[in-house]
Write an enzyme that holds these catalytic residues in place. Structure first.
Site, mmCIF file in Angstrom:
data_model
loop_
_atom_site.group_PDB
_atom_site.id
_atom_site.type_symbol
_atom_site.label_atom_id
_atom_site.label_comp_id
_atom_site.label_asym_id
_atom_site.label_seq_id
_atom_site.Cartn_x
_atom_site.Cartn_y
_atom_site.Cartn_z
ATOM 1 N N LYS A 210 0.831 -1.211 0.000
ATOM 2 C CA LYS A 210 0.000 0.000 0.000
ATOM 3 C C LYS A 210 0.864 1.259 0.000
ATOM 4 O O LYS A 210 0.645 2.173 -0.794
ATOM 5 C CB LYS A 210 -0.899 0.005 1.243
ATOM 6 C CG LYS A 210 -1.598 1.323 1.497
ATOM 7 C CD LYS A 210 -2.471 1.300 2.728
ATOM 8 C CE LYS A 210 -1.836 1.821 3.986
ATOM 9 N NZ LYS A 210 -1.456 3.244 4.009
ATOM 10 N N ASN A 211 1.844 1.307 0.892
ATOM 11 C CA ASN A 211 2.611 2.548 1.030
ATOM 12 C C ASN A 211 3.522 2.815 -0.162
ATOM 13 O O ASN A 211 3.904 3.961 -0.397
ATOM 14 C CB ASN A 211 3.407 2.550 2.343
ATOM 15 C CG ASN A 211 2.485 2.758 3.542
ATOM 16 O OD1 ASN A 211 1.307 3.064 3.379
ATOM 17 N ND2 ASN A 211 3.024 2.583 4.735
ATOM 18 N N CYS B 185 -5.518 8.275 9.082
ATOM 19 C CA CYS B 185 -5.805 7.654 10.383
ATOM 20 C C CYS B 185 -5.645 8.651 11.524
ATOM 21 O O CYS B 185 -4.751 9.486 11.514
ATOM 22 C CB CYS B 185 -4.855 6.484 10.615
ATOM 23 S SG CYS B 185 -5.425 4.963 9.872
ATOM 24 N N ARG C 251 -0.059 14.834 13.138
ATOM 25 C CA ARG C 251 0.952 14.410 12.161
ATOM 26 C C ARG C 251 1.385 15.628 11.356
ATOM 27 O O ARG C 251 0.873 15.896 10.284
ATOM 28 C CB ARG C 251 0.388 13.294 11.267
ATOM 29 C CG ARG C 251 0.139 12.029 12.051
ATOM 30 C CD ARG C 251 -0.553 10.973 11.246
ATOM 31 N NE ARG C 251 0.315 10.296 10.305
ATOM 32 C CZ ARG C 251 -0.078 9.240 9.572
ATOM 33 N NH1 ARG C 251 -1.309 8.778 9.695
ATOM 34 N NH2 ARG C 251 0.754 8.670 8.739
ATOM 35 N N ASP D 43 3.353 0.343 12.202
ATOM 36 C CA ASP D 43 2.153 -0.170 11.526
ATOM 37 C C ASP D 43 1.840 -1.617 11.904
ATOM 38 O O ASP D 43 0.785 -2.139 11.508
ATOM 39 C CB ASP D 43 2.290 -0.048 10.005
ATOM 40 C CG ASP D 43 2.145 1.391 9.523
ATOM 41 O OD1 ASP D 43 1.799 2.257 10.345
ATOM 42 O OD2 ASP D 43 2.386 1.648 8.328
ATOM 43 N N ARG E 32 -9.200 0.053 3.725
ATOM 44 C CA ARG E 32 -8.254 1.033 3.182
ATOM 45 C C ARG E 32 -6.930 0.351 2.841
ATOM 46 O O ARG E 32 -6.190 0.836 1.980
ATOM 47 C CB ARG E 32 -7.977 2.131 4.212
ATOM 48 C CG ARG E 32 -9.086 3.134 4.381
ATOM 49 C CD ARG E 32 -8.653 4.256 5.301
ATOM 50 N NE ARG E 32 -7.253 4.566 5.054
ATOM 51 C CZ ARG E 32 -6.387 4.957 5.996
ATOM 52 N NH1 ARG E 32 -6.774 5.115 7.226
ATOM 53 N NH2 ARG E 32 -5.133 5.200 5.688
HETATM 54 C C1 UD1 Z 1 4.286 6.627 6.557
HETATM 55 C C2 UD1 Z 1 3.370 5.474 6.241
HETATM 56 C C3 UD1 Z 1 2.622 5.044 7.492
HETATM 57 C C4 UD1 Z 1 3.596 4.742 8.614
HETATM 58 C C5 UD1 Z 1 4.570 5.895 8.824
HETATM 59 C C6 UD1 Z 1 5.671 5.578 9.829
HETATM 60 C C7 UD1 Z 1 2.779 5.983 3.956
HETATM 61 C C8 UD1 Z 1 1.721 6.375 2.985
HETATM 62 N N1 UD1 Z 1 2.412 5.919 5.233
HETATM 63 O O1 UD1 Z 1 3.488 7.703 6.978
HETATM 64 O O2 UD1 Z 1 1.861 3.887 7.178
HETATM 65 O O3 UD1 Z 1 2.893 4.537 9.821
HETATM 66 O O4 UD1 Z 1 5.208 6.229 7.572
HETATM 67 O O5 UD1 Z 1 6.360 4.447 9.439
HETATM 68 O O6 UD1 Z 1 3.894 5.694 3.566
HETATM 69 N N2 UD1 Z 1 6.678 14.011 11.271
HETATM 70 C C9 UD1 Z 1 6.957 15.303 11.617
HETATM 71 N N3 UD1 Z 1 7.013 16.234 10.622
HETATM 72 C C10 UD1 Z 1 6.799 15.921 9.314
HETATM 73 C C11 UD1 Z 1 6.519 14.582 8.972
HETATM 74 C C12 UD1 Z 1 6.458 13.643 9.975
HETATM 75 O O7 UD1 Z 1 7.156 15.621 12.787
HETATM 76 O O8 UD1 Z 1 6.880 16.819 8.460
HETATM 77 C C13 UD1 Z 1 6.580 12.983 12.325
HETATM 78 C C14 UD1 Z 1 5.166 12.416 12.436
HETATM 79 O O9 UD1 Z 1 4.354 13.198 13.241
HETATM 80 C C15 UD1 Z 1 5.415 11.060 13.048
HETATM 81 C C16 UD1 Z 1 6.759 10.666 12.453
HETATM 82 O O10 UD1 Z 1 7.359 11.872 11.974
HETATM 83 O O11 UD1 Z 1 5.532 11.175 14.441
HETATM 84 C C17 UD1 Z 1 6.668 9.649 11.340
HETATM 85 O O12 UD1 Z 1 5.928 10.174 10.281
HETATM 86 P P1 UD1 Z 1 6.250 9.843 8.760
HETATM 87 O O13 UD1 Z 1 7.427 8.937 8.662
HETATM 88 O O14 UD1 Z 1 6.278 11.117 8.003
HETATM 89 O O15 UD1 Z 1 4.957 9.043 8.367
HETATM 90 P P2 UD1 Z 1 4.092 9.175 7.057
HETATM 91 O O16 UD1 Z 1 4.969 9.401 5.878
HETATM 92 O O17 UD1 Z 1 2.954 10.090 7.295
#
Ligand code: UD1
Length: 432
Positions: free
Chosen positions: A37-38, A132, A137, A320, A412
């Site tokens: 999915k990701n 979710c 986030r 996850d 999803r």
């Molecule tokens: C992706 C995955 C999700 C998984 C997550 C962590 C996809 C579509 N989704 O989500 O399934 O749970 O990685 O492995 O690939 N953060 C910040 N600032 C930012 C971005 C992130 O502080 O600009 C923090 C977030 O709040 C969170 C952490 O970094 O605490 C991890 O987030 P991130 O790795 O960005 O997750 P996603 O890319 O949203």
């Protein structure tokens, strides 16, 4: 998000179906794992980096992917899902730079349109996304990355508005190895003049998959899978055919679900190295493992031993799979401690798991699970994707019948749910 209701005659009834699971497996299971999915939600936006028709193989048929496909259509691309798992994206014509809010609010991955649109059109207007409910986030790292490449980025009335006459390669340090920020910067940097270096980049296999896709298109991304990624911008990208990696989270879910139900379970079409953190913990819990090429077989005799687990960025234990592992440990012989280090509020499953007889409590970002000898089926509700997966694991571990509401959240990320549960050796069905 709760369940939607509708009027039927004089009655108010739920719109979505419920999943019924009869606990404990009836036989050993064997499940074929779908594409990730990701990866799919990142590679679909990346197709916009090239003119012509891109063909993605092994694309899972799940709601998040359908939303991403609809977003591409709204932007002006022609998207067709042909035979099983193949999606064609033709994005040669003029494209819009505006991602529509009704779709973006349904999918956090919609923010991954930011990088490709800025790269291709020099501008993007992307709503702050949904997804979710697992804690705040922020997107500061996505925005910082684009700004450092030379884009002007503002938040206006709930939209991220980015504009760049030209992008220039630079060095970007991410304060946290964010998967999405690494991907957005990587995609935008393909259009930048010169070399971009991302320090403290995410190392997840899906980031590597995206880099491989960009390289197959003719781009030059070096070092994906390590914490330093270099992108040489300006290489012309062409549409190609590419097959997405298997979904390690789906594989982990079915391993845990199969083990929770007793007997053995085999997951096929996996890359075992992507599952190392989970497999190490399963061995510690007393699970016997055998991997044979692209399949893993797991067997557990008796109850699992208790574990201490911390979620971390890859190659650490994936957040996850945390809810599913929590559910699996409900029957452990002792006390397990799970520490959630990625998301601040990812224990929504805990109260629902108690309905099945689980003994567990949270304290901030830690959950303490006191293993019990048996769980019993009940009526539970999923309010997010992986919480739903955890309820399935617990429902399979429990004696009797478990009814799960909120299955739309599970759909999803999991395709052919009841078919795959049947392959797992579980009695599962839909009811209205
Ligand atoms: C992706 C995955 C999700 C998984 C997550 C962590 C996809 C579509 N989704 O989500 O399934 O749970 O990685 O492995 O690939 N953060 C910040 N600032 C930012 C971005 C992130 O502080 O600009 C923090 C977030 O709040 C969170 C952490 O970094 O605490 C991890 O987030 P991130 O790795 O960005 O997750 P996603 O890319 O949203």
């Amino acid at each position: 998000m709760g369940i939607a209701y509708t009027a039927k005659g004089n009655q108010i009834v739920p719109v979505t179906r419920r999943l019924v699971i009869r606990g404990r497996k009836v036989r050993d299971g064997r499940v074929r794992i779908s594409g990730a999915k990701n990866s799919a939600v990142a590679l679909l936006p990346a197709t916009l980096l090239a003119d012509g028709e891109s063909v993605l193989q092994n694309v899972p048929d799940i709601a998040d992917v359908a939303v991403q496909q609809d977003i591409l259509r709204e932007l002006g691309a022609t998207v067709t899902r042909t035979n099983a798992g193949e999606v064609r994206v033709e994005a040669s014509g003029a494209l819009s730079h505006e991602v529509p809010y009704p779709l973006a609010k349904r999918l956090r991955g919609s923010v991954l349109l930011l990088g490709p649109l800025v790269a291709r059109l020099g501008r993007a207007r992307v709503p702050l996304p949904g997804g979710c409910a697992i804690g705040s986030r922020p997107l500061d790292l996505h925005l910082k990355g684009l700004r450092e490449l030379g884009a002007e980025v503002e938040i206006e009335h709930g939209y991220i508005c980015a504009q760049a006459k030209s992008l220039l390669g630079t060095e970007i340090y991410l304060d946290f190895p964010s998967v999405g920020a690494t991907e957005n910067v990587m995609m935008a940097a393909t259009a930048a003049r010169g070399v971009t270096v991302i320090y403290n980049a995410a190392k997840e296999p899906e980031v590597v998959d995206l880099a491989n896709f960009i390289n197959a298109m003719g781009g030059r991304v070096i070092g994906a899978g390590t914490d330093t990624i270099k992108i040489e911008g300006g290489h012309p990208l062409r549409a190609v055919e590419y097959s997405i990696i298997p979904d390690r989270i789906e594989a982990g879910t079915y391993l845990l679900a199969g083990l929770a139900g007793g007997g053995s379970v085999t997951v096929e079409n996996v890359i075992p190295t992507h599952l190392e953190a989970l497999l190490a913990k399963l061995e510690e819990a007393g699970v016997e493992l055998a991997d044979c090429g692209d399949a893993i077989t797991a067997r557990l005799v008796g109850r699992p031993k208790p574990l201490q687990v911390k979620t971390l960025p890859y190659p650490g234990f994936p957040t996850d799979l945390q809810p599913q592992l929590t559910a699996f440990l409900l029957l452990s012989e002792g006390t397990s401690v799970i520490s959630e280090r990625i998301f601040e509020d990812r224990f929504g499953h805990v109260d629902e798991l108690k309905r099945l007889g689980g003994k567990l409590e949270t304290d901030g970002r830690t959950a303490v699970i006191k293993g019990v000898e048996r769980l019993t089926g009940s009526h539970v509700t999923a309010t997010d994707l992986r919480m739903g997966a955890a309820l399935i694991v617990a429902g399979i571990a429990a004696e009797g019948e478990t009814v799960i509401d909120g299955v739309e959240h599970i759909q999803r990320g999991y395709e052919r749910l009841t078919e795959k549960l049947t392959d797992l050796g579980v009695v599962a069905d839909w009811i209205d």
